[in-house]
Write a protein that holds these residues in place. Structure first.
Motif, PDB file in Angstrom:
ATOM      1  N   PHE A 147      -0.649  -9.515  -1.613  1.00 52.92           N
ATOM      2  CA  PHE A 147       0.232  -8.383  -1.899  1.00 52.92           C
ATOM      3  C   PHE A 147      -0.111  -7.648  -3.201  1.00 52.92           C
ATOM      4  O   PHE A 147       0.592  -6.741  -3.594  1.00 52.92           O
ATOM      5  CB  PHE A 147       1.710  -8.806  -1.937  1.00 52.92           C
ATOM      6  N   GLU A 148      -1.181  -8.033  -3.874  1.00 45.93           N
ATOM      7  CA  GLU A 148      -1.593  -7.358  -5.097  1.00 45.93           C
ATOM      8  C   GLU A 148      -2.885  -6.562  -4.924  1.00 45.93           C
ATOM      9  O   GLU A 148      -3.073  -5.540  -5.582  1.00 45.93           O
ATOM     10  CB  GLU A 148      -1.773  -8.367  -6.244  1.00 45.93           C
ATOM     11  N   ASP A 149      -3.773  -7.033  -4.050  1.00 46.09           N
ATOM     12  CA  ASP A 149      -5.064  -6.376  -3.886  1.00 46.09           C
ATOM     13  C   ASP A 149      -4.904  -4.964  -3.331  1.00 46.09           C
ATOM     14  O   ASP A 149      -4.111  -4.735  -2.407  1.00 46.09           O
ATOM     15  CB  ASP A 149      -5.956  -7.188  -2.941  1.00 46.09           C
ATOM     16  N   CYS A 150      -5.672  -4.039  -3.884  1.00 48.28           N
ATOM     17  CA  CYS A 150      -5.632  -2.642  -3.452  1.00 48.28           C
ATOM     18  C   CYS A 150      -6.692  -2.441  -2.377  1.00 48.28           C
ATOM     19  O   CYS A 150      -7.838  -2.081  -2.666  1.00 48.28           O
ATOM     20  CB  CYS A 150      -5.881  -1.733  -4.662  1.00 48.28           C
ATOM     21  N   ILE A 151      -6.316  -2.674  -1.113  1.00 49.55           N
ATOM     22  CA  ILE A 151      -7.267  -2.602  -0.001  1.00 49.55           C
ATOM     23  C   ILE A 151      -6.637  -1.842   1.167  1.00 49.55           C
ATOM     24  O   ILE A 151      -5.469  -1.478   1.129  1.00 49.55           O
ATOM     25  CB  ILE A 151      -7.683  -4.012   0.462  1.00 49.55           C
ATOM     26  N   GLY A 152      -7.430  -1.618   2.218  1.00 48.88           N
ATOM     27  CA  GLY A 152      -6.933  -0.942   3.412  1.00 48.88           C
ATOM     28  C   GLY A 152      -7.005   0.570   3.296  1.00 48.88           C
ATOM     29  O   GLY A 152      -7.839   1.121   2.566  1.00 48.88           O
ATOM     30  N   LEU A 153      -6.125   1.255   3.996  1.00 49.71           N
ATOM     31  CA  LEU A 153      -6.042   2.713   3.922  1.00 49.71           C
ATOM     32  C   LEU A 153      -5.489   3.108   2.565  1.00 49.71           C
ATOM     33  O   LEU A 153      -4.431   2.645   2.157  1.00 49.71           O
ATOM     34  CB  LEU A 153      -5.130   3.239   5.034  1.00 49.71           C
ATOM     35  N   LYS A 154      -6.219   3.972   1.844  1.00 48.10           N
ATOM     36  CA  LYS A 154      -5.792   4.389   0.509  1.00 48.10           C
ATOM     37  C   LYS A 154      -5.735   5.908   0.427  1.00 48.10           C
ATOM     38  O   LYS A 154      -6.679   6.587   0.824  1.00 48.10           O
ATOM     39  CB  LYS A 154      -6.743   3.821  -0.561  1.00 48.10           C
ATOM     40  N   ILE A 155      -4.615   6.432  -0.086  1.00 45.94           N
ATOM     41  CA  ILE A 155      -4.414   7.885  -0.221  1.00 45.94           C
ATOM     42  C   ILE A 155      -4.393   8.231  -1.701  1.00 45.94           C
ATOM     43  O   ILE A 155      -3.532   7.764  -2.448  1.00 45.94           O
ATOM     44  CB  ILE A 155      -3.104   8.346   0.450  1.00 45.94           C
ATOM     45  N   LYS A 156      -5.339   9.038  -2.132  1.00 41.00           N
ATOM     46  CA  LYS A 156      -5.423   9.425  -3.534  1.00 41.00           C
ATOM     47  C   LYS A 156      -4.398  10.522  -3.820  1.00 41.00           C
ATOM     48  O   LYS A 156      -4.343  11.517  -3.106  1.00 41.00           O
ATOM     49  CB  LYS A 156      -6.829   9.931  -3.861  1.00 41.00           C
ATOM     50  N   PRO A 157      -3.577  10.374  -4.865  1.00 40.81           N
ATOM     51  CA  PRO A 157      -2.577  11.400  -5.192  1.00 40.81           C
ATOM     52  C   PRO A 157      -3.230  12.723  -5.576  1.00 40.81           C
ATOM     53  O   PRO A 157      -4.192  12.751  -6.350  1.00 40.81           O
ATOM     54  CB  PRO A 157      -1.833  10.797  -6.393  1.00 40.81           C
ATOM     55  N   ARG A 158      -2.709  13.803  -5.012  1.00 39.09           N
ATOM     56  CA  ARG A 158      -3.137  15.144  -5.387  1.00 39.09           C
ATOM     57  C   ARG A 158      -1.889  16.001  -5.600  1.00 39.09           C
ATOM     58  O   ARG A 158      -0.990  16.028  -4.753  1.00 39.09           O
ATOM     59  CB  ARG A 158      -4.032  15.769  -4.309  1.00 39.09           C
ATOM     60  N   LYS A 159      -1.859  16.673  -6.695  1.00 37.26           N
ATOM     61  CA  LYS A 159      -0.691  17.454  -7.110  1.00 37.26           C
ATOM     62  C   LYS A 159      -0.234  18.411  -6.014  1.00 37.26           C
ATOM     63  O   LYS A 159      -1.001  19.223  -5.520  1.00 37.26           O
ATOM     64  CB  LYS A 159      -1.037  18.238  -8.375  1.00 37.26           C
ATOM     65  N   GLY A 160       1.051  18.268  -5.619  1.00 35.30           N
ATOM     66  CA  GLY A 160       1.629  19.158  -4.630  1.00 35.30           C
ATOM     67  C   GLY A 160       1.520  18.683  -3.196  1.00 35.30           C
ATOM     68  O   GLY A 160       2.145  19.254  -2.304  1.00 35.30           O
ATOM     69  N   ASP A 161       0.730  17.631  -2.942  1.00 34.85           N
ATOM     70  CA  ASP A 161       0.572  17.122  -1.580  1.00 34.85           C
ATOM     71  C   ASP A 161       1.666  16.112  -1.243  1.00 34.85           C
ATOM     72  O   ASP A 161       2.223  15.468  -2.139  1.00 34.85           O
ATOM     73  CB  ASP A 161      -0.792  16.462  -1.406  1.00 34.85           C
TER      74      ASP A 161
END
Length: 301
Positions: A236-250
């Motif tokens: 529950f800590e590892d950053c894996i799988g589908l990842k969405i990068k934050p973009r301003k306004g999205d």
């Protein structure tokens, strides 16, 4: 003799005109093909151009469609809010340019002075000390009705149009800030009654509006997408799988429940640690029940 002379003359004329005629016919068919190809190409461009223009229409613009009379809670115009399907398991939709830069900055300034450490809803038997470090962001709650600028009301109305779920089913906005190394370990937004006790209403969907770009890190992750990692020792800590990068306004919309009301196991998600920069996000949790009616029933008990 005369007949032979006529035939000879005619034969001579046809020979003289045979080559020019063939040449002219070739030019004619070449030009016809070129014109037809150009017409077809422009027709395709016009078709794609019309589709693009429809997507560019704002929610306040009327279209040339034959509109029907709307009810008291309906709309008197047609709207189009572009989105991309990111995943079917979990059901996750991405909304580019959902809010303007000015709207995002206004929300940040509104929330900045009111931030407090983010809280975590505990399962039966859990303690604050035992869950320390799971969620390290800071945040605040604010309803659209308390926002004097009116920005949150505009965003809330647009979320209702995008999700097709009335505003009355949404909690107040949770405005969150993640600084360097801050994160939220993978979790579910819906509360399993077996772990949290009976629930009068459930969070069926979540809408995240990214208020800033993040230079590095800070992605929203779904480690169980399409059933991946579910049979492993994921902690529950590892950053894996589908990842969405934050973009301003999205915006990002995902569903925590299946249509039958059970929790979608692939909706497990978290916020990866921010490595460089700062992450701001406005979260709207959407419930199965009308929260205004639910609160009214509670007060009457």
């Amino acid at each position: 003799m005369k007949g032979k002379t006529v035939r000879a003359n005619w034969s001579l004329r046809t020979k003289k005109f045979a080559l020019p005629s063939v040449f002219l016919l070739c030019i004619f068919f070449f030009l016809a093909g070129l014109f037809g190809s150009s017409f077809f190409h422009h027709s395709q461009e016009d078709e794609y151009g019309m589709r693009a223009k429809l997507l560019e229409k704002s929610t306040a613009e009327e279209t040339e469609h034959r509109l029907l009379h709307a009810g008291e809670s309906g709309d008197d115009f047609v709207t189009s809010i572009p989105f991309q399907v990111l995943s079917w398991n979990p059901r996750a939709l991405y909304f580019p340019n959902f809010a303007s830069a000015e709207q995002c900055e206004s929300i940040i300034e509104m929330a900045r002075a009111e931030l407090t450490p983010s809280e975590l809803r505990l399962r039966e038997g859990e303690t604050e000390e035992g869950t320390k470090g799971v969620r390290t962001s800071s945040g605040m709650f604010i309803s659209a009705s308390k926002d004097k600028t009116g920005v949150l009301e505009v965003i809330e109305n647009k979320i209702a149009k995008a999700t097709k779920i009335p505003r009355t089913h949404g909690e107040a906005f949770n405005i969150l800030r993640y600084e360097v190394r801050q994160k939220y370990d993978s979790h579910y937004d819906a509360f399993n009654p077996a772990e949290y006790g009976p629930q009068e209403t459930q969070r069926m969907a979540s809408f995240l509006l990214y208020l800033t770009d993040v230079q590095e890190g800070g992605e929203t992750m779904f480690p169980y997408e399409n059933g991946s990692n579910m049979n492993s020792s994921y902690d529950f800590e590892d950053c894996i799988g589908l990842k969405i990068k934050p973009r301003k306004g999205d915006g990002l919309l995902f569903y925590s429940l299946f249509p039958n009301g059970t929790i979608d196991p692939t909706s497990l998600h978290g916020s990866c640690p921010v490595i460089k920069g700062e992450k701001w996000v406005a979260t709207k949790w959407i419930h199965t029940e009308n929260l205004l009616q639910l609160r009214s029933k509670v007060l009457q008990r």
